[in-house]
Design a protein around this motif. Sequence first.
Motif, PDB file in Angstrom:
ATOM      1  N   ALA A 186       8.472  39.188  59.748  1.00 55.39           N
ATOM      2  CA  ALA A 186       7.765  39.101  61.032  1.00 55.39           C
ATOM      3  C   ALA A 186       7.965  37.743  61.685  1.00 55.39           C
ATOM      4  N   LEU A 187       8.019  36.685  60.881  1.00 59.51           N
ATOM      5  CA  LEU A 187       8.222  35.343  61.417  1.00 59.51           C
ATOM      6  C   LEU A 187       9.651  35.188  61.959  1.00 59.51           C
ATOM      7  N   LYS A 188      10.604  35.678  61.229  1.00 62.70           N
ATOM      8  CA  LYS A 188      11.999  35.588  61.678  1.00 62.70           C
ATOM      9  C   LYS A 188      12.220  36.330  62.996  1.00 62.70           C
ATOM     10  N   SER A 189      11.561  37.467  63.135  1.00 61.86           N
ATOM     11  CA  SER A 189      11.756  38.294  64.329  1.00 61.86           C
ATOM     12  C   SER A 189      10.835  37.908  65.483  1.00 61.86           C
ATOM     13  N   GLY A 190       9.933  36.954  65.242  1.00 60.05           N
ATOM     14  CA  GLY A 190       9.023  36.519  66.291  1.00 60.05           C
ATOM     15  C   GLY A 190       7.812  37.413  66.474  1.00 60.05           C
ATOM     16  N   GLN A 191       7.586  38.360  65.548  1.00 56.52           N
ATOM     17  CA  GLN A 191       6.403  39.226  65.647  1.00 56.52           C
ATOM     18  C   GLN A 191       5.126  38.460  65.318  1.00 56.52           C
ATOM     19  N   VAL A 192       5.250  37.393  64.506  1.00 54.92           N
ATOM     20  CA  VAL A 192       4.153  36.437  64.329  1.00 54.92           C
ATOM     21  C   VAL A 192       4.702  35.058  64.650  1.00 54.92           C
ATOM     22  N   ASP A 193       3.808  34.199  65.131  1.00 53.15           N
ATOM     23  CA  ASP A 193       4.243  32.884  65.570  1.00 53.15           C
ATOM     24  C   ASP A 193       4.347  31.863  64.442  1.00 53.15           C
ATOM     25  N   SER A 194       3.462  31.964  63.438  1.00 54.26           N
ATOM     26  CA  SER A 194       3.362  30.860  62.482  1.00 54.26           C
ATOM     27  C   SER A 194       2.965  31.338  61.098  1.00 54.26           C
ATOM     28  N   TRP A 195       3.105  30.407  60.135  1.00 53.47           N
ATOM     29  CA  TRP A 195       2.805  30.689  58.731  1.00 53.47           C
ATOM     30  C   TRP A 195       2.858  29.372  57.984  1.00 53.47           C
ATOM     31  N   SER A 196       2.325  29.329  56.766  1.00 56.52           N
ATOM     32  CA  SER A 196       2.502  28.181  55.869  1.00 56.52           C
ATOM     33  C   SER A 196       2.801  28.704  54.475  1.00 56.52           C
ATOM     34  N   ILE A 197       3.737  28.023  53.777  1.00 56.60           N
ATOM     35  CA  ILE A 197       4.188  28.552  52.492  1.00 56.60           C
ATOM     36  C   ILE A 197       4.789  27.431  51.649  1.00 56.60           C
ATOM     37  N   VAL A 198       4.867  27.685  50.342  1.00 54.38           N
ATOM     38  CA  VAL A 198       5.403  26.716  49.388  1.00 54.38           C
ATOM     39  C   VAL A 198       6.840  26.348  49.748  1.00 54.38           C
ATOM     40  N   PRO A 199       7.265  25.125  49.374  1.00 54.71           N
ATOM     41  CA  PRO A 199       8.544  24.602  49.872  1.00 54.71           C
ATOM     42  C   PRO A 199       9.786  25.346  49.450  1.00 54.71           C
ATOM     43  N   HIS A 200       9.793  25.980  48.282  1.00 53.01           N
ATOM     44  CA  HIS A 200      11.046  26.628  47.894  1.00 53.01           C
ATOM     45  C   HIS A 200      11.360  27.813  48.804  1.00 53.01           C
ATOM     46  N   ILE A 201      10.327  28.407  49.398  1.00 51.57           N
ATOM     47  CA  ILE A 201      10.544  29.472  50.379  1.00 51.57           C
ATOM     48  C   ILE A 201      10.763  28.873  51.761  1.00 51.57           C
ATOM     49  N   ALA A 202       9.918  27.912  52.129  1.00 47.66           N
ATOM     50  CA  ALA A 202       9.981  27.327  53.470  1.00 47.66           C
ATOM     51  C   ALA A 202      11.331  26.667  53.748  1.00 47.66           C
ATOM     52  N   LYS A 203      11.810  25.869  52.799  1.00 48.15           N
ATOM     53  CA  LYS A 203      13.059  25.141  53.038  1.00 48.15           C
ATOM     54  C   LYS A 203      14.248  26.079  53.169  1.00 48.15           C
ATOM     55  N   ALA A 204      14.213  27.172  52.419  1.00 49.47           N
ATOM     56  CA  ALA A 204      15.297  28.149  52.545  1.00 49.47           C
ATOM     57  C   ALA A 204      15.263  28.799  53.926  1.00 49.47           C
ATOM     58  N   LEU A 205      14.068  29.090  54.430  1.00 43.28           N
ATOM     59  CA  LEU A 205      13.939  29.714  55.744  1.00 43.28           C
ATOM     60  C   LEU A 205      14.393  28.782  56.867  1.00 43.28           C
ATOM     61  N   LEU A 206      14.143  27.502  56.694  1.00 41.36           N
ATOM     62  CA  LEU A 206      14.483  26.532  57.737  1.00 41.36           C
ATOM     63  C   LEU A 206      15.995  26.409  57.958  1.00 41.36           C
ATOM     64  N   LYS A 207      16.783  26.781  56.973  1.00 42.15           N
ATOM     65  CA  LYS A 207      18.237  26.656  57.088  1.00 42.15           C
ATOM     66  C   LYS A 207      18.848  27.664  58.052  1.00 42.15           C
ATOM     67  N   GLY A 208      18.100  28.745  58.328  1.00 39.97           N
ATOM     68  CA  GLY A 208      18.679  29.812  59.146  1.00 39.97           C
ATOM     69  C   GLY A 208      18.613  29.584  60.640  1.00 39.97           C
ATOM     70  N   GLY A 209      17.807  28.626  61.090  1.00 37.26           N
ATOM     71  CA  GLY A 209      17.702  28.361  62.518  1.00 37.26           C
ATOM     72  C   GLY A 209      16.740  29.264  63.264  1.00 37.26           C
ATOM     73  N   GLU A 210      16.181  30.276  62.586  1.00 38.83           N
ATOM     74  CA  GLU A 210      15.239  31.198  63.231  1.00 38.83           C
ATOM     75  C   GLU A 210      13.798  30.710  63.117  1.00 38.83           C
ATOM     76  N   ILE A 211      13.587  29.712  62.245  1.00 37.22           N
ATOM     77  CA  ILE A 211      12.250  29.225  61.925  1.00 37.22           C
ATOM     78  C   ILE A 211      12.256  27.705  61.960  1.00 37.22           C
ATOM     79  N   MET A 212      11.172  27.123  62.468  1.00 43.45           N
ATOM     80  CA  MET A 212      11.083  25.675  62.634  1.00 43.45           C
ATOM     81  C   MET A 212       9.874  25.123  61.884  1.00 43.45           C
ATOM     82  N   GLN A 213       9.959  23.881  61.433  1.00 44.15           N
ATOM     83  CA  GLN A 213       8.854  23.202  60.771  1.00 44.15           C
ATOM     84  C   GLN A 213       8.048  22.401  61.793  1.00 44.15           C
ATOM     85  N   ILE A 214       6.702  22.514  61.701  1.00 48.26           N
ATOM     86  CA  ILE A 214       5.859  21.740  62.622  1.00 48.26           C
ATOM     87  C   ILE A 214       4.804  20.897  61.895  1.00 48.26           C
ATOM     88  N   GLY A 215       4.735  20.976  60.575  1.00 44.38           N
ATOM     89  CA  GLY A 215       3.741  20.173  59.874  1.00 44.38           C
ATOM     90  C   GLY A 215       3.708  20.454  58.386  1.00 44.38           C
TER      91      GLY A 215
END
Length: 344
Positions: A186-215
């Motif tokens: 849902a986050l990748k497709s923009g169906q939800v705007d935001s989320w928070s998650i442990v770094p091993h998942i978050a950092k992998a998601l950030l590499k794709g360019g579909e998701i951004m870090q804000i805090g």
Amino acid sequence: MISMTRRSFKKAALGSLAALVALSALTVPALAADKITVGALRFTSHAPSFVAFEKGYFTDEGLEVEFKFFQAAQPMAVAIASGDVDFGITAISGGLINLAEKGAIKVIGGALQEEPGIDGQIILVSKAAYDEGVTSPAKLKSRSFGITQAGSSFHYMASKIAEKEGFATADIKLVPLQKVGAIIGALKSGQVDSWSIVPHIAKALLKGGEIMQIGMVADYIPDYQVTTVFTSTEIAETKPDLVKRFLKAFSKGADDFNAALVDNTEGEAGAAAMVELIHKYVYADQPIEKAGPSIKNGAMRINKDAALNLTNVKDQLDWFKAEGLVSNDIAIETLVNTDYVEIF
């Protein structure tokens, strides 16, 4: 002649006795190990259990372990209460607290914790939301936030972010999607705007360019006791030896994990070996060349000897009460058994 006969008899008797002892050793079975089921998520943060299993620490404590995997915290709490799982390691949820109130569950130790200087849980937004101006947690007001269920750790984190930024939890649109995988989609497709998650998942998601870090969650919940070790009230109160043996093996696994991937005292070879071990359970469907960096870079501290940050656990309990997700009458003693680990 008589003397020789006695010696021969004595020698024969001793030989027979030795043979009998040897035969007994072969025919008397060793004490059977205690069979236990351990609940886990396929997260790097659950690695101490995997390490303890792979390195034989559970076996050393006379425990035969089977893992049962879940995709969210609350179903694991239900499995503990029903007896399908004996020990679990996951976040405190409203469901877990409600089961504790019914006398079914006890928290017995701490596991993953936010620590200054170590990358922790990351606050993420979709690229679409970021392009619309959601470039910091302060901009999450009136935006959607993915959670597994109401009363989950994701719900708690969203509320704490809102509180520190000066708006109400109700000002964030919480979207329960049941499973971590569903939130990612849902986050990748923009169906939800935001989320928070442990770094091993978050950092992998950030590499794709579909998701951004804000805090970072640590900026909103310092020393957050992210996950805890828990068991049924029956086991906690009637099988203390079993609990101690489980915690001892789990803690050895945590020590190895922290040394290899958090404190980096085992060198590159030690880190690589630890990543290879964890890869059997985390991102196992990906080649280790792809999964390895996410596992390594996403490591967070697991509390030494399963020590428990009771101060933060109390804060979590107070939040659940304030949100009306659990009864106001639940005392911390109802949720936590403090007999087994250091409390701070």
